[in-house]
Design a protein around this motif. Structure first.
Motif, mmCIF file in Angstrom:
data_model
loop_
_atom_site.group_PDB
_atom_site.id
_atom_site.type_symbol
_atom_site.label_atom_id
_atom_site.label_comp_id
_atom_site.label_asym_id
_atom_site.label_seq_id
_atom_site.Cartn_x
_atom_site.Cartn_y
_atom_site.Cartn_z
ATOM 1 N N ILE A 1 31.112 37.657 58.192
ATOM 2 C CA ILE A 1 31.739 36.480 58.776
ATOM 3 C C ILE A 1 31.368 36.480 60.251
ATOM 4 C CG2 ILE A 1 33.908 35.285 59.222
ATOM 5 C CD1 ILE A 1 35.077 37.010 56.854
ATOM 6 N N ASN A 2 30.620 35.460 60.668
ATOM 7 C CA ASN A 2 30.099 35.412 62.048
ATOM 8 C C ASN A 2 29.437 36.732 62.430
ATOM 9 O OD1 ASN A 2 30.979 32.783 62.318
ATOM 10 N ND2 ASN A 2 32.885 33.351 63.313
ATOM 11 N N ASN A 3 28.614 37.236 61.541
ATOM 12 C CA ASN A 3 27.841 38.480 61.713
ATOM 13 C C ASN A 3 28.669 39.749 61.693
ATOM 14 O OD1 ASN A 3 25.274 37.168 61.901
ATOM 15 N ND2 ASN A 3 25.832 36.555 63.979
ATOM 16 N N GLU A 4 29.950 39.669 61.369
ATOM 17 C CA GLU A 4 30.801 40.863 61.242
ATOM 18 C C GLU A 4 30.905 41.232 59.765
ATOM 19 O OE1 GLU A 4 35.471 42.123 61.550
ATOM 20 O OE2 GLU A 4 34.806 40.398 62.709
ATOM 21 N N LYS A 5 30.439 42.413 59.431
ATOM 22 C CA LYS A 5 30.445 42.865 58.040
ATOM 23 C C LYS A 5 31.875 43.167 57.588
ATOM 24 C CE LYS A 5 27.992 46.051 55.009
ATOM 25 N NZ LYS A 5 26.994 47.137 54.981
ATOM 26 N N VAL A 6 32.263 42.567 56.456
ATOM 27 C CA VAL A 6 33.590 42.755 55.876
ATOM 28 C C VAL A 6 33.396 43.294 54.468
ATOM 29 C CG1 VAL A 6 35.699 41.589 55.124
ATOM 30 C CG2 VAL A 6 34.560 40.866 57.234
ATOM 31 N N GLU A 7 33.962 44.454 54.212
ATOM 32 C CA GLU A 7 33.872 45.054 52.882
ATOM 33 C C GLU A 7 35.179 44.805 52.162
ATOM 34 O OE1 GLU A 7 32.808 49.113 53.708
ATOM 35 O OE2 GLU A 7 30.705 48.579 53.974
ATOM 36 N N GLY A 8 35.127 44.037 51.111
ATOM 37 C CA GLY A 8 36.323 43.718 50.345
ATOM 38 C C GLY A 8 36.539 42.225 50.268
ATOM 39 N N SER A 9 37.374 41.844 49.331
ATOM 40 C CA SER A 9 37.660 40.436 49.101
ATOM 41 C C SER A 9 38.367 39.832 50.300
ATOM 42 C CB SER A 9 38.507 40.288 47.843
ATOM 43 O OG SER A 9 37.795 40.789 46.720
ATOM 44 N N THR B 1 40.060 43.520 44.013
ATOM 45 C CA THR B 1 38.688 44.014 44.078
ATOM 46 C C THR B 1 37.902 43.725 42.801
ATOM 47 O OG1 THR B 1 39.375 46.206 43.327
ATOM 48 C CG2 THR B 1 39.203 45.865 45.715
ATOM 49 N N ARG B 2 38.607 43.291 41.764
ATOM 50 C CA ARG B 2 37.950 42.965 40.490
ATOM 51 C C ARG B 2 38.577 41.686 39.931
ATOM 52 N NH1 ARG B 2 39.798 47.930 39.280
ATOM 53 N NH2 ARG B 2 40.768 47.145 37.385
ATOM 54 N N PHE B 3 37.807 40.965 39.147
ATOM 55 C CA PHE B 3 38.279 39.711 38.573
ATOM 56 C C PHE B 3 39.536 39.924 37.735
ATOM 57 C CE2 PHE B 3 38.369 36.349 35.396
ATOM 58 C CZ PHE B 3 38.273 35.230 36.196
ATOM 59 N N ASP B 4 39.586 41.029 36.996
ATOM 60 C CA ASP B 4 40.753 41.255 36.120
ATOM 61 C C ASP B 4 42.025 41.614 36.893
ATOM 62 O OD1 ASP B 4 40.138 43.870 36.814
ATOM 63 O OD2 ASP B 4 39.753 44.534 34.769
ATOM 64 N N GLN B 5 41.949 41.740 38.201
ATOM 65 C CA GLN B 5 43.142 41.957 39.032
ATOM 66 C C GLN B 5 43.746 40.654 39.531
ATOM 67 O OE1 GLN B 5 41.488 44.451 42.125
ATOM 68 N NE2 GLN B 5 42.238 46.316 41.138
ATOM 69 N N ALA C 1 37.662 31.553 49.013
ATOM 70 C CA ALA C 1 38.356 32.732 48.503
ATOM 71 C C ALA C 1 37.307 33.565 47.781
ATOM 72 C CB ALA C 1 39.498 32.333 47.573
ATOM 73 N N LEU C 2 36.890 34.649 48.399
ATOM 74 C CA LEU C 2 35.716 35.388 47.936
ATOM 75 C C LEU C 2 36.109 36.730 47.309
ATOM 76 C CD1 LEU C 2 33.534 34.722 51.088
ATOM 77 C CD2 LEU C 2 33.551 33.433 48.933
ATOM 78 N N LEU C 3 35.825 36.852 46.045
ATOM 79 C CA LEU C 3 36.000 38.125 45.365
ATOM 80 C C LEU C 3 34.752 38.959 45.670
ATOM 81 C CD1 LEU C 3 37.625 39.874 43.378
ATOM 82 C CD2 LEU C 3 36.362 38.764 41.529
ATOM 83 N N VAL C 4 34.956 40.039 46.407
ATOM 84 C CA VAL C 4 33.862 40.924 46.796
ATOM 85 C C VAL C 4 34.087 42.238 46.060
ATOM 86 C CG1 VAL C 4 32.680 42.073 48.704
ATOM 87 C CG2 VAL C 4 33.663 39.780 49.025
ATOM 88 N N GLU C 5 33.293 42.432 45.034
ATOM 89 C CA GLU C 5 33.448 43.619 44.183
ATOM 90 C C GLU C 5 32.697 44.799 44.768
ATOM 91 O OE1 GLU C 5 33.460 41.430 39.907
ATOM 92 O OE2 GLU C 5 31.677 41.211 41.146
ATOM 93 N N PRO C 6 33.233 46.007 44.562
ATOM 94 C CA PRO C 6 32.487 47.190 45.036
ATOM 95 C C PRO C 6 31.137 47.276 44.325
ATOM 96 C CG PRO C 6 34.567 47.809 43.963
ATOM 97 C CD PRO C 6 34.450 46.334 43.888
#
Length: 126
Positions: free
Chosen positions: A23-31, A46-50, A118-123
């Protein structure tokens, strides 16, 4: 004729990869939830089933005209009942994989629309 890209004051999604978005060049790990009017917070999954109805009710409270749901590395649709809070507020919802959601958010935010991604960012899979 010289063309220059429009300048937008909205935060933008500048990159993505397995297990992260920028986001604006800042790395974000996780949804994460990102909005064109400065909204930004961790999305507790962290997962769709959650995912559940409470995740989408939270999005309805933001008052956007459109929510773009990035469902992870592949497209998966939320249960219709989960979307009821958004539909009752006449908020549009589009579902796509997270990379496509990042691109679509940037276009709509750049147009000045009140949009939420709303971004699901999976490991990453090993």
């Amino acid at each position: 004729m010289k063309l220059q890209p429009d300048k937008s004051d909205a935060q933008s999604l500048t990159a993505h990869g397995p297990g992260w978005v920028a986001i604006n060049n800042e790395k974000v790990e996780g949804s994460v939830v990102v909005g064109s009017r400065g909204e930004r917070f961790e999305w507790n999954c962290t997962r769709f089933d959650q995912l559940g109805a409470e995740h989408f009710a939270q999005l309805a409270s933001l008052g956007a005209e459109l929510v773009i749901f990035g469902s992870g590395s592949r497209i998966r649709f939320p249960q219709p009942a989960w979307l009821q809070p958004l539909m009752s507020k006449r908020t549009g919802v589009e579902t796509m994989d997270t990379p496509a959601a990042c691109r679509t958010y940037n276009i709509l935010a750049g147009e000045g629309r009140h949009v939420i991604a709303a971004l699901l960012v999976e490991p990453p899979e090993h």
